[in-house]
Design an enzyme around this catalytic site. Sequence first.
Site, short mmCIF file in Angstrom:
data_model
loop_
_atom_site.label_atom_id
_atom_site.label_comp_id
_atom_site.label_asym_id
_atom_site.label_seq_id
_atom_site.Cartn_x
_atom_site.Cartn_y
_atom_site.Cartn_z
N ILE A 239 0.85 -1.19 0.11
CA ILE A 239 -0.09 0.07 0.03
C ILE A 239 0.90 1.39 0.05
O ILE A 239 1.81 1.44 0.92
CB ILE A 239 -0.70 -0.01 1.14
CG1 ILE A 239 -1.59 -1.34 1.39
CG2 ILE A 239 -2.00 1.39 1.18
CD1 ILE A 239 -2.64 -1.27 2.80
N TYR B 34 -5.62 18.40 -11.58
CA TYR B 34 -5.77 17.11 -10.87
C TYR B 34 -6.85 16.26 -11.64
O TYR B 34 -6.51 14.83 -11.55
CB TYR B 34 -6.30 17.53 -9.47
CG TYR B 34 -6.88 16.37 -8.45
CD1 TYR B 34 -6.28 15.66 -7.73
CD2 TYR B 34 -8.31 15.92 -8.67
CE1 TYR B 34 -6.58 14.59 -7.08
CE2 TYR B 34 -8.68 14.81 -7.80
CZ TYR B 34 -7.97 14.08 -7.00
OH TYR B 34 -8.28 13.13 -6.27
#
Length: 286
Positions: free
Chosen positions: A7, A151
């Site tokens: 992760i 973004y």
Amino acid sequence: MKRNILITGTSSGVGLESAVLFAQQGFKVYATMRNLAKATALKEKIEAEKLDVHLLPLDVTDHNSITKAVDTIIENDGKIDVLLNNAGAGFAKTTEQATIDEIAWVTNVNYTGVILCTKAVIPHMREQKSGQIITITSVGGLVGQPFNELYCGAKFAVEGYMEALATYISDPFNIKITCVEPGGISTEFMTSAIKNTSDQGVMATGEYLPIFERYMAGSQARAKESKIQIYQTGHEVAEKLLEVAKMEQPPLRLRTSEWAEKFCSIKTQSDPDGTLQVDMIKKSFL
């Protein structure tokens, strides 16, 4: 043998919650972050619950850092079962007023970093003929939004990258790919997004300012009136990620809330989970 998971971006928010939840559910977790000095909160949870979580430094914008982390996992376990591309950063500023460095930064953190991490694990998953790549994108990867074009552009790119990748590596090598698309998350992510832009100067000036003020007023009003519907906690998103990791046939795309589904409905109504499009591409090209 336990399934293991790598992760990225586990110092806070969804990454931290995912590291804890996956470990609680029997995974061996390799929790990574750029700066291990920010691991205090995660360390406290690991120690309190005796979780099978191993901390590693990993900067998603640094190929050598990624390679070193992946090599460590392979040396320890000989395999990587799941990659969770979680690391990312918000950014809200007009294209005109964003600097060249800011444009490169938001692209590297949110898009190029995903490619580099994915590239590092694919050879191992291909060799073992199994694996799962779960990537947190955003409703902003499907729907463009004011002042978030840089973004959103990076997240759109991630969606396209994963869709294309899924067309030819999923079936031959049993590598499952899913983009998880949250709406608003009530974690440090939004605070960080505002800080990342305001530290470099105001988000909008001149003729853009009244438009930006309307945008912010609307956002604040929606948050106040519909907080439960719009904003999820990091833990709630982590629970959706765990569901995906446990699916035998996970979808290409998954929104994490009713609000997110509604927000993206015009784009997704003909193919909500993305599988029809991927199947069509396979038939057309392969």
